[in-house]
Design a protein around this motif. Structure first.
Motif, PDB file in Angstrom:
ATOM      1  N   MET A   1      13.731 -30.322 -43.694  1.00  0.00           N
ATOM      2  CA  MET A   1      13.115 -31.521 -43.075  1.00  0.00           C
ATOM      3  C   MET A   1      11.634 -31.259 -42.827  1.00  0.00           C
ATOM      4  N   GLU A   2      10.767 -32.174 -43.292  1.00  0.00           N
ATOM      5  CA  GLU A   2       9.332 -32.011 -43.070  1.00  0.00           C
ATOM      6  C   GLU A   2       8.774 -33.242 -42.381  1.00  0.00           C
ATOM      7  N   PHE A   3       7.678 -33.020 -41.671  1.00  0.00           N
ATOM      8  CA  PHE A   3       7.057 -34.125 -40.958  1.00  0.00           C
ATOM      9  C   PHE A   3       5.617 -34.289 -41.431  1.00  0.00           C
ATOM     10  N   CYS A   4       5.167 -35.509 -41.378  1.00  0.00           N
ATOM     11  CA  CYS A   4       3.834 -35.859 -41.854  1.00  0.00           C
ATOM     12  C   CYS A   4       2.764 -35.210 -40.969  1.00  0.00           C
ATOM     13  N   PRO A   5       1.769 -34.513 -41.591  1.00  0.00           N
ATOM     14  CA  PRO A   5       0.691 -33.912 -40.796  1.00  0.00           C
ATOM     15  C   PRO A   5      -0.277 -34.960 -40.247  1.00  0.00           C
ATOM     16  N   ASN A   6      -0.251 -36.170 -40.812  1.00  0.00           N
ATOM     17  CA  ASN A   6      -1.156 -37.226 -40.348  1.00  0.00           C
ATOM     18  C   ASN A   6      -0.620 -37.953 -39.130  1.00  0.00           C
ATOM     19  N   CYS A   7       0.659 -38.396 -39.227  1.00  0.00           N
ATOM     20  CA  CYS A   7       1.171 -39.279 -38.175  1.00  0.00           C
ATOM     21  C   CYS A   7       2.441 -38.744 -37.518  1.00  0.00           C
ATOM     22  N   GLY A   8       3.011 -37.662 -38.061  1.00  0.00           N
ATOM     23  CA  GLY A   8       4.169 -37.062 -37.407  1.00  0.00           C
ATOM     24  C   GLY A   8       5.491 -37.716 -37.756  1.00  0.00           C
ATOM     25  N   SER A   9       5.493 -38.705 -38.670  1.00  0.00           N
ATOM     26  CA  SER A   9       6.757 -39.333 -39.072  1.00  0.00           C
ATOM     27  C   SER A   9       7.556 -38.398 -39.969  1.00  0.00           C
ATOM     28  N   MET A  10       8.866 -38.668 -40.062  1.00  0.00           N
ATOM     29  CA  MET A  10       9.711 -37.898 -40.959  1.00  0.00           C
ATOM     30  C   MET A  10       9.350 -38.253 -42.397  1.00  0.00           C
ATOM     31  N   LEU A  11       9.212 -37.242 -43.270  1.00  0.00           N
ATOM     32  CA  LEU A  11       8.850 -37.483 -44.663  1.00  0.00           C
ATOM     33  C   LEU A  11      10.111 -37.688 -45.496  1.00  0.00           C
ATOM     34  N   MET A  12      10.087 -38.691 -46.385  1.00  0.00           N
ATOM     35  CA  MET A  12      11.245 -39.007 -47.207  1.00  0.00           C
ATOM     36  C   MET A  12      11.005 -38.564 -48.645  1.00  0.00           C
ATOM     37  N   PRO A  13      11.962 -37.849 -49.252  1.00  0.00           N
ATOM     38  CA  PRO A  13      11.813 -37.465 -50.657  1.00  0.00           C
ATOM     39  C   PRO A  13      11.912 -38.687 -51.557  1.00  0.00           C
ATOM     40  N   ASP A  14      11.032 -38.757 -52.583  1.00  0.00           N
ATOM     41  CA  ASP A  14      11.034 -39.926 -53.466  1.00  0.00           C
ATOM     42  C   ASP A  14      10.521 -39.488 -54.826  1.00  0.00           C
ATOM     43  N   ASN A  15      11.411 -39.369 -55.797  1.00  0.00           N
ATOM     44  CA  ASN A  15      11.005 -39.114 -57.176  1.00  0.00           C
ATOM     45  C   ASN A  15      10.176 -37.848 -57.334  1.00  0.00           C
ATOM     46  N   GLY A  16      10.609 -36.735 -56.785  1.00  0.00           N
ATOM     47  CA  GLY A  16       9.898 -35.476 -56.929  1.00  0.00           C
ATOM     48  C   GLY A  16       8.730 -35.321 -55.961  1.00  0.00           C
ATOM     49  N   LYS A  17       8.491 -36.337 -55.115  1.00  0.00           N
ATOM     50  CA  LYS A  17       7.443 -36.251 -54.117  1.00  0.00           C
ATOM     51  C   LYS A  17       8.049 -36.546 -52.758  1.00  0.00           C
ATOM     52  N   ILE A  18       7.294 -36.208 -51.730  1.00  0.00           N
ATOM     53  CA  ILE A  18       7.716 -36.696 -50.430  1.00  0.00           C
ATOM     54  C   ILE A  18       6.648 -37.636 -49.908  1.00  0.00           C
ATOM     55  N   LYS A  19       7.091 -38.729 -49.346  1.00  0.00           N
ATOM     56  CA  LYS A  19       6.189 -39.795 -48.972  1.00  0.00           C
ATOM     57  C   LYS A  19       6.335 -40.137 -47.502  1.00  0.00           C
ATOM     58  N   CYS A  20       5.238 -40.566 -46.937  1.00  0.00           N
ATOM     59  CA  CYS A  20       5.249 -41.069 -45.565  1.00  0.00           C
ATOM     60  C   CYS A  20       4.849 -42.530 -45.592  1.00  0.00           C
ATOM     61  N   ARG A  21       5.348 -43.265 -44.612  1.00  0.00           N
ATOM     62  CA  ARG A  21       5.010 -44.702 -44.575  1.00  0.00           C
ATOM     63  C   ARG A  21       3.534 -44.946 -44.257  1.00  0.00           C
ATOM     64  N   CYS A  22       2.811 -43.923 -43.781  1.00  0.00           N
ATOM     65  CA  CYS A  22       1.374 -44.090 -43.535  1.00  0.00           C
ATOM     66  C   CYS A  22       0.569 -43.960 -44.816  1.00  0.00           C
ATOM     67  N   GLY A  23       1.215 -43.567 -45.921  1.00  0.00           N
ATOM     68  CA  GLY A  23       0.515 -43.454 -47.194  1.00  0.00           C
ATOM     69  C   GLY A  23       0.338 -42.020 -47.646  1.00  0.00           C
ATOM     70  N   TYR A  24       0.654 -41.064 -46.781  1.00  0.00           N
ATOM     71  CA  TYR A  24       0.543 -39.653 -47.141  1.00  0.00           C
ATOM     72  C   TYR A  24       1.623 -39.293 -48.154  1.00  0.00           C
ATOM     73  N   THR A  25       1.249 -38.596 -49.251  1.00  0.00           N
ATOM     74  CA  THR A  25       2.241 -38.102 -50.206  1.00  0.00           C
ATOM     75  C   THR A  25       1.994 -36.633 -50.482  1.00  0.00           C
ATOM     76  N   LYS A  26       3.061 -35.937 -50.814  1.00  0.00           N
ATOM     77  CA  LYS A  26       2.946 -34.514 -51.142  1.00  0.00           C
ATOM     78  C   LYS A  26       3.933 -34.228 -52.259  1.00  0.00           C
ATOM     79  N   SER A  27       3.474 -33.527 -53.305  1.00  0.00           N
ATOM     80  CA  SER A  27       4.390 -33.152 -54.384  1.00  0.00           C
ATOM     81  C   SER A  27       5.272 -32.014 -53.914  1.00  0.00           C
ATOM     82  N   LEU A  28       6.531 -32.080 -54.301  1.00  0.00           N
ATOM     83  CA  LEU A  28       7.404 -30.931 -54.065  1.00  0.00           C
ATOM     84  C   LEU A  28       6.938 -29.807 -54.983  1.00  0.00           C
TER      85      LEU A  28
END
Ligand SMILES: [Zn+2]
Ligand SMILES: [Zn+2]
Length: 105
Positions: free
Chosen positions: A1-28
């Motif tokens: 489980m990872e959390f967004c460094p920008n807003c602290g929301s839970m990050l959701m896995p999506d198509n090989g990336k993890i995305k936050c609803r604030c717009g932050y994305t990170k590649s796995l």
């Protein structure tokens, strides 16, 4: 489980990336993907082994009701316990899902 460094929301896995609803994305990382793949592969290998066992060993079949998958065809075999005084134990394996249990009779 990872959390967004920008807003602290839970990050959701999506198509090989993890995305936050604030717009932050990170590649796995490639390592993460490899781990997942390896895990799936090993799970499938276990299933193959069970199926192969059933095909190679000519066990007698019997009508059963598997409590896991509801399958009605099973294999059975007898194992003599260490003490010769005790009755041998019957084991039953579901032909459909490989579930194995000790027969009650
Ligand atoms: Zn965020
Ligand atoms: Zn079953």
């Amino acid at each position: 489980m990872e959390f967004c460094p920008n807003c602290g929301s839970m990050l959701m896995p999506d198509n090989g990336k993890i995305k936050c609803r604030c717009g932050y994305t990170k590649s796995l990382t490639e390592n993460d993907l490899e781990e997942q793949y390896k895990f799936e592969g090993e799970k499938n290998k276990d299933l193959e082994v069970i199926v192969t066992d059933n095909n190679n060993v000519a066990l007698p079949t019997t009508r059963i009701t598997c409590y896991k998958c509801g399958g009605t065809k099973g294999y059975w075999w007898t194992v003599q316990t260490r003490s010769a005084d005790e009755a041998p134990t019957n084991f039953i394996r579901c032909a459909k899902c490989g579930n194995t249990w000790r027969s009650s009779n």
